[in-house]
Design a protein around this motif. Structure first.
Motif, PDB file in Angstrom:
ATOM      1  N   ASN A   1       2.727   6.186   0.996  1.00 52.20           N
ATOM      2  CA  ASN A   1       1.223   6.772   1.146  1.00 52.20           C
ATOM      3  C   ASN A   1       0.484   6.469   2.650  1.00 52.20           C
ATOM      4  OD1 ASN A   1       0.971   7.450  -1.773  1.00 52.20           O
ATOM      5  ND2 ASN A   1       0.594   5.249  -2.036  1.00 52.20           N
ATOM      6  N   SER A   2       0.073   7.336   3.375  1.00 53.75           N
ATOM      7  CA  SER A   2      -0.508   7.136   4.639  1.00 53.75           C
ATOM      8  C   SER A   2      -1.900   6.685   4.262  1.00 53.75           C
ATOM      9  CB  SER A   2      -0.549   8.690   5.203  1.00 53.75           C
ATOM     10  OG  SER A   2       0.793   8.973   5.542  1.00 53.75           O
TER      11      SER A   2
ATOM     12  N   TYR B   1       3.838   2.179  -1.513  1.00 53.40           N
ATOM     13  CA  TYR B   1       4.612   2.774  -2.646  1.00 53.40           C
ATOM     14  C   TYR B   1       4.218   1.965  -3.972  1.00 53.40           C
ATOM     15  CZ  TYR B   1       8.239   3.665   0.878  1.00 53.40           C
ATOM     16  OH  TYR B   1       8.473   4.298   1.973  1.00 53.40           O
ATOM     17  N   CYS B   2       4.584   2.735  -5.073  1.00 52.71           N
ATOM     18  CA  CYS B   2       4.053   2.297  -6.542  1.00 52.71           C
ATOM     19  C   CYS B   2       5.134   1.482  -6.776  1.00 52.71           C
ATOM     20  CB  CYS B   2       3.616   3.685  -7.285  1.00 52.71           C
ATOM     21  SG  CYS B   2       2.869   3.224  -8.609  1.00 52.71           S
TER      22      CYS B   2
ATOM     23  N   HIS C   1       0.648  -1.168  -0.077  1.00 50.45           N
ATOM     24  CA  HIS C   1      -0.115  -0.119   0.230  1.00 50.45           C
ATOM     25  C   HIS C   1       0.704   1.372  -0.050  1.00 50.45           C
ATOM     26  CE1 HIS C   1      -3.567  -2.685   0.653  1.00 50.45           C
ATOM     27  NE2 HIS C   1      -3.033  -3.068   1.764  1.00 50.45           N
TER      28      HIS C   1
END
Length: 162
Positions: A87-88, A60-61, A58
């Protein structure tokens, strides 16, 4: 002033599934050295794997980031901090959406609804999650040295020093 750990072990791994096992092995080795029971070591490994897997899935890309795992070693406990700077998310929202797990739900829908958070909170003595400019998961497990299984007899042999 807060208590300082006896030792601190820091590990930084790429946010890729292939490296989650390294975090598990590191925590397992530290917990074993500290004197945790087999069952507690297994709980620690699973909780760390869940925290790292959440970051991989969830934060990083395409695995473009790092996960920091810090093991703070105290005389009576191990405090593990798993940090990503991706991402938080709103922890309370995930907990609210998770709700009770029903038997009609598929395992995939349960996994997507916060099973990892549930496992971490169940397996550890204390879990704190902060989501701001990434996610910081702090998990604490206490050593239970006074608990001896009924089928284990105390050792009467002496080991010589090497």
């Amino acid at each position: 002033m807060s208590e300082q750990p006896l030792d601190l072990v820091n590990l930084t791994i790429p946010a890729k599934p292939d490296y989650v096992g390294i975090a598990r092995l590191t925590v397992s080795g530290i917990a074993n050295r500290m004197g945790f029971s087999y069952d507690d070591i297994e709980d620690l490994k699973l909780a760390v794997a869940e925290a790292c897997t959440n970051a991989v899935d969830h934060a990083y890309c395409a695995g473009e980031g790092e996960i920091e795992v810090s093991c703070n070693i105290y005389p009576n406990r191990l405090v593990i901090v798993v940090i990503d700077r991706g991402n938080s998310f709103d922890v309370n929202e995930v907990v609210r959406r998770t709700g009770p797990i029903s038997m009609e739900s598929s395992i995939n829908s349960v996994r997507e609804r916060g099973l990892g958070l549930y496992l971490m909170k169940t397996l550890m003595d204390h879990v704190d999650i902060k989501g701001d400019n990434g996610v910081i998961v702090t998990m604490t497990k206490y050593i239970r040295k006074d608990v001896v299984e009924s089928h284990v007899e105390p050792s009467t042999s002496c080991r010589s020093e090497r």
